[in-house]
Every structure is written in C-alpha cells, then in structure tokens.
Motif scaffolding. Structure first.
Motif, PDB file in Angstrom:
ATOM      1  N   HIS A  67       0.830  -1.210   0.000  1.00 53.55           N
ATOM      2  CA  HIS A  67       0.000   0.000   0.000  1.00 53.55           C
ATOM      3  C   HIS A  67       0.865   1.261   0.000  1.00 53.55           C
ATOM      4  O   HIS A  67       0.554   2.234  -0.684  1.00 53.55           O
ATOM      5  N   ALA A  68       1.949   1.220   0.781  1.00 52.19           N
ATOM      6  CA  ALA A  68       2.822   2.401   0.863  1.00 52.19           C
ATOM      7  C   ALA A  68       3.470   2.678  -0.493  1.00 52.19           C
ATOM      8  O   ALA A  68       3.476   3.815  -0.969  1.00 52.19           O
ATOM      9  N   ILE A  69       3.981   1.608  -1.145  1.00 53.07           N
ATOM     10  CA  ILE A  69       4.624   1.804  -2.452  1.00 53.07           C
ATOM     11  C   ILE A  69       3.588   2.259  -3.478  1.00 53.07           C
ATOM     12  O   ILE A  69       3.815   3.191  -4.247  1.00 53.07           O
ATOM     13  N   GLY A  70       2.421   1.621  -3.466  1.00 53.34           N
ATOM     14  CA  GLY A  70       1.372   1.976  -4.420  1.00 53.34           C
ATOM     15  C   GLY A  70       0.939   3.427  -4.262  1.00 53.34           C
ATOM     16  O   GLY A  70       0.848   4.174  -5.235  1.00 53.34           O
ATOM     17  N   ARG A  71       0.714   3.843  -3.032  1.00 48.57           N
ATOM     18  CA  ARG A  71       0.234   5.207  -2.827  1.00 48.57           C
ATOM     19  C   ARG A  71       1.337   6.225  -3.140  1.00 48.57           C
ATOM     20  O   ARG A  71       1.069   7.308  -3.641  1.00 48.57           O
ATOM     21  N   ARG A  72       2.577   5.863  -2.839  1.00 46.62           N
ATOM     22  CA  ARG A  72       3.713   6.730  -3.135  1.00 46.62           C
ATOM     23  C   ARG A  72       3.823   6.972  -4.642  1.00 46.62           C
ATOM     24  O   ARG A  72       4.041   8.080  -5.093  1.00 46.62           O
ATOM     25  N   MET A  73       3.669   5.891  -5.414  1.00 48.25           N
ATOM     26  CA  MET A  73       3.926   5.980  -6.853  1.00 48.25           C
ATOM     27  C   MET A  73       2.674   6.361  -7.653  1.00 48.25           C
ATOM     28  O   MET A  73       2.798   6.908  -8.745  1.00 48.25           O
ATOM     29  N   MET A 234       2.120  -9.939  -5.616  1.00 45.38           N
ATOM     30  CA  MET A 234       2.087  -9.886  -7.070  1.00 45.38           C
ATOM     31  C   MET A 234       1.559  -8.572  -7.635  1.00 45.38           C
ATOM     32  O   MET A 234       1.343  -8.464  -8.837  1.00 45.38           O
ATOM     33  N   GLY A 235       1.341  -7.577  -6.788  1.00 52.27           N
ATOM     34  CA  GLY A 235       0.988  -6.269  -7.328  1.00 52.27           C
ATOM     35  C   GLY A 235      -0.467  -5.855  -7.222  1.00 52.27           C
ATOM     36  O   GLY A 235      -0.797  -4.696  -7.432  1.00 52.27           O
ATOM     37  N   THR A 236      -1.353  -6.815  -6.898  1.00 55.88           N
ATOM     38  CA  THR A 236      -2.767  -6.440  -6.749  1.00 55.88           C
ATOM     39  C   THR A 236      -2.917  -5.386  -5.653  1.00 55.88           C
ATOM     40  O   THR A 236      -3.566  -4.354  -5.847  1.00 55.88           O
ATOM     41  N   MET A 237      -2.304  -5.642  -4.519  1.00 58.93           N
ATOM     42  CA  MET A 237      -2.453  -4.716  -3.393  1.00 58.93           C
ATOM     43  C   MET A 237      -1.662  -3.420  -3.608  1.00 58.93           C
ATOM     44  O   MET A 237      -1.997  -2.394  -3.045  1.00 58.93           O
ATOM     45  N   THR A 238      -0.623  -3.494  -4.461  1.00 59.04           N
ATOM     46  CA  THR A 238       0.097  -2.269  -4.814  1.00 59.04           C
ATOM     47  C   THR A 238      -0.832  -1.378  -5.642  1.00 59.04           C
ATOM     48  O   THR A 238      -0.914  -0.165  -5.428  1.00 59.04           O
ATOM     49  N   THR A 239      -1.521  -2.014  -6.595  1.00 57.83           N
ATOM     50  CA  THR A 239      -2.457  -1.269  -7.435  1.00 57.83           C
ATOM     51  C   THR A 239      -3.556  -0.649  -6.584  1.00 57.83           C
ATOM     52  O   THR A 239      -3.889   0.528  -6.736  1.00 57.83           O
ATOM     53  N   TYR A 240      -4.114  -1.440  -5.673  1.00 61.95           N
ATOM     54  CA  TYR A 240      -5.159  -0.909  -4.799  1.00 61.95           C
ATOM     55  C   TYR A 240      -4.608   0.216  -3.932  1.00 61.95           C
ATOM     56  O   TYR A 240      -5.293   1.184  -3.663  1.00 61.95           O
TER      57      TYR A 240
END
Ligand code: TRP
Length: 442
Positions: A67-73, A234-240
C-alpha cells in the motif's frame, strides 16, 4: 523520488469504500475452499496457528509495504516497482512475476470456480427434487473431462465479458452487498454444524495444538496461504494502494483487512470441521472438502436444500469478484504497455488462462503444480522483494513518511511497523523458504 499527483487518477472516494474494496479482493475461494482443505491436509490446529502467525508477522507488513509503495507511486504495479528505487528499474520484475502468478493462479482458480458454478445448478436441481448432492457428484465434476472444461470455459468467458464491459466496479458493488450475506450464511452454517452431535471433535481439531505436526511443508503452506489469502506478493495490493486516499492510515487499515479476512476463514473452518467429524468424514478430504460438506450441513435442516443453493450462489459471486481482480492485472499491463485494445487484452488474458486451465482441469499434477508455484514460490519471493524494497531501498524516509500520513503522525505506525518491515518479516520469509529447501533447519 517522484510522486505523481493523484488528481488525474481515479481513486477510492472514502476510507470505508477503500476498506470494502480491499476486503472484496481478499475474500474469495481462499477462505471457504482453500483454507479448510489445507487445514485438513496439514493436520489441523498446528497449521491454523502457523497460518495466523504468518498473517500477523508477514501478511500485514507486506500489505503495508504494498500500500505504501502503491500510494507513493500512484501507478500500475509494473511501473510503480520500476520507478520506486531511483536507478534500479529492474525491480519492475516484481510486477512481471506478478503477471505470471496471476495467470497461474487463474488456471486452477477458474477450475474450482467452475465447480462452484456447477454446484449452483446442481444444488438448484436437487432443491427441485433432482438427484441429491453426494461425493459422487463432486467426483464426476472434478474428475470428468468435458463437463469441468465446459464450466471452466463458461467462467472464464463470463469474467472476460465483465472485464471487456468494464463493469468490474459494478461487480465490486454487488460483492459489497452480498458479502455480509455470505458472512451471515457462514455464521448460520457454523451454528448448525456446532450443534450436531460429535461436533466438538471438529473444534478440537481446529484449535487443539500439537506442535509435532509443524514441519517444513506445513510452514511453507501456511506462508503461501497467507500471501494467497490477502492477495499479496504480485501487485494487486500495490495497485489498490495507488487508489488509497492520503487520509487513510495504512497500518490500521491493513490490520482491519487481515482481521476481516481471517474471521471469514475461521468461520468457514467452524462450519466445515465440526460437520466433517459429526458425519464421520475425513478432514484430509482434499479439494472436495467444501463441496462434500456444505450439502451435509444443510441437509437435515428444514429448507436446507435452498440454503445450499444460496450458499453456492454467494460463493459464486465472491469468486467472480476475486477473478475480476486477478484478470485486471495482465489486462491493465497489456493495454498500457503493449497498447492493445481492452477487448484484445481481455481475450489474450482469458485465452492464456484457459490454455493453462485445461492442463489444470484435466491433470491433478498440473493443478497442484500451478497452485504450488504461485502460492508457495512466486508470491513469497515477490513479497520478499517488495518488503526489501519498502524497508531498505525506498529513498530515505519514504516508508515512514507514507505510514505517518492520515493523522498517524509519529505514532507506532511509522516507528514500530518499519522495524517489522525491515527486519522481522524478510528474515521470517527467507527462513521458511530456506527451511522448505532443507537448507536451514529449526
Ligand atoms: N485472495 C483471493 C482469495 O482468497 C484470491 C486472489 C484475488 C488473489 N486476487 C489475488 C490471490 C491476487 C493472490 C494474488 O480467494
């Protein structure tokens, strides 16, 4: 580090909406089918405890990192990982491995989803006086050739259509309404099962510890399930995460998702195992455990046949939601990176999944191979890379800064949790992986 402005992107409107969407992605066949069957195959309570420890010490920190990486990027997963560590574009490999994991998971997930859809119709037929559901019903559908392939094809065609029509959001909304209904029905199943004579043996099986049963294989399965259950690695939670509003406190939010998801799994366990013991079945019943037990639980209740139908309808809805989230990963990549139309991307994804899915459906060897490779290899390795990126490689202060947003300030969110992300979680994942290879013993 470059952080893209959120204005131009879609996002969750409210904190509660975000939570519902995250729970919607996590809850699926993993809770009602995979958790009970793995618990049964791995001897019960020792596996349950190991799984719970993995959720807390690995699952929550990895979700926080994603979540942190996703929201950052504020970008899709492949590009987010490609840009999160300046000068180290190769981390986009995390996103690429996620594409492979999504296809492998769907190859066997769509097979099981096909069984669920078949059971919607077969239980409906039974309720109207057709043949009752027995272990032979399951044997025919899981061991057959044309029938399971037809269901699997139907399930994949349905999901492809949903993706092409772009109605995933609609599906999410439906899921949100039906999820509490599924929870209610699970509660009813558990109450029913727990009041059967001999049910207590099932409760003991779930919670009475026997530490001698924890070996390398149990540890790896529990770790893999924690990743699979919470849609991690695998990136689902990064996307979310890229859709999360800045006012969301990432740590308590992730903890809530994990708690809700785990409650659903435990409730499924409390429905299935007491019933298995009460009816003299085998806890290690394999992938058919759910399908053979649910009809028994409702079998002797007034109107029970209709509860069975309702159960499989709700399970089918939860399954479609999870499948749409798995589909979206390769589709988004094919559209954004390979410049395909949405239709071509969805057909390519669905076609690839079906091609591999045929193997999974016709051969238990491939079914298990795809399951094992995704849950026990690709997701933990992806998670390890993610947590190393978040804990050690993100430019200075990046993680603590993201975790401190939403009024968390300098509280334990941004101080204690990074300790887990940096030290405890990666070491634990590494030890379990090495242990399963026989390279480390404990
Ligand atoms: N978590 C879902 C389940 O338990 C499956 C799932 C959906 C998933 N998206 C995922 C698993 C992404 C791994 C990665 O059924």
């Amino acid at each position: 580090m470059k952080t893209n402005p959120p204005q131009t992107r879609d996002g969750f409107g409210s904190g509660l909406g975000a939570l519902a969407a995250l729970v919607g992605s996590a809850v699926g066949l993993g809770n009602i089918w995979k958790f009970p069957y793995l618990t049964g195959e791995n001897g019960g309570a020792a596996f349950v405890l190991t799984y719970l420890v993995c959720v807390i010490l690995v699952g929550i920190p990895v979700m926080v990192a994603e979540h942190a990486i996703g929201r950052r990027m504020r970008q899709n997963a492949v590009q987010a990982y490609g840009g999160v560590v300046p000068g180290q574009k190769f981390w986009s490999a995390i996103g690429i491995s996620g594409l492979l994991a999504a296809v492998l998971i769907m190859a066997f997930y769509s097979d099981v989803a096909g069984w669920v859809f078949a059971y919607v119709f077969k239980s409906g037929w039974a309720a109207f006086g057709g043949p009752a559901l027995t272990p032979d019903t399951f044997g025919a559908i899981a061991g057959g050739t044309i029938e399971p392939l037809a269901w699997q094809f139907g399930v994949l065609a349905l999901t492809t259509t949903i993706i092409v029509a772009g109605v995933s959001k609609g599906i999410e909304r439906v899921t949100k309404i039906l999820m509490p209904l599924l929870l209610g029905l699970l509660l009813l199943s558990a109450l029913r099962a727990l009041t059967l004579p001999g049910a207590w043996a099932g409760v003991e099986y779930l919670f009475r510890l026997d530490f001698t049963k924890i070996g390398p294989a149990v540890l790896l399965s529990a770790l893999g399930l924690a990743f699979f259950k919470l849609s991690l690695g695998m990136g689902t939670m990064t996307t979310y995460g890229s859709y999360l509003p800045d006012k969301t406190r990432i740590v308590p939010n992730a903890a809530r998702v994990a708690l809700a998801d785990t409650l659903v799994s435990l409730l499924a366990g409390l429905a299935i195992f007491p019933a298995v013991f009460a009816f003299g079945g085998q806890p290690a019943g394999g992938p058919g455990l759910l399908f053979n037990t649910i009809p028994l639980i409702f079998g002797q209740m007034p109107g029970g046949a209709w509860f069975t139908v309702l159960f499989f309808v709700l399970a089918a809805v939860a399954t479609v939601g999870a499948m749409a989230s798995l589909f979206e990963v390769p589709v988004a990549w094919l559209v954004e990176k390979k410049k395909m139309t949405r239709l071509m991307a969805a057909l390519t994804t669905g076609g690839t999944m079906f091609a591999l899915g045929i193997l999974a459906t016709l051969s238990p060897f491939f079914f298990n191979l795809f399951d094992f490779t995704s849950s026990n290899v690709l997701l933990p390795l992806g998670g390890l890379a993610i947590i190393i990126v978040a804990g050690w490689l993100m430019p200075k202060g990046g993680l603590a800064d993201e975790l401190g947003k939403g009024g968390a300030g300098t509280r334990w969110d941004s101080q204690l949790v990074p300790v887990f992300v940096k030290f405890i979680t990666p070491v634990l994942v590494l030890l379990i992986l090495l242990n399963s290879l026989g390279l480390v013993k404990f």
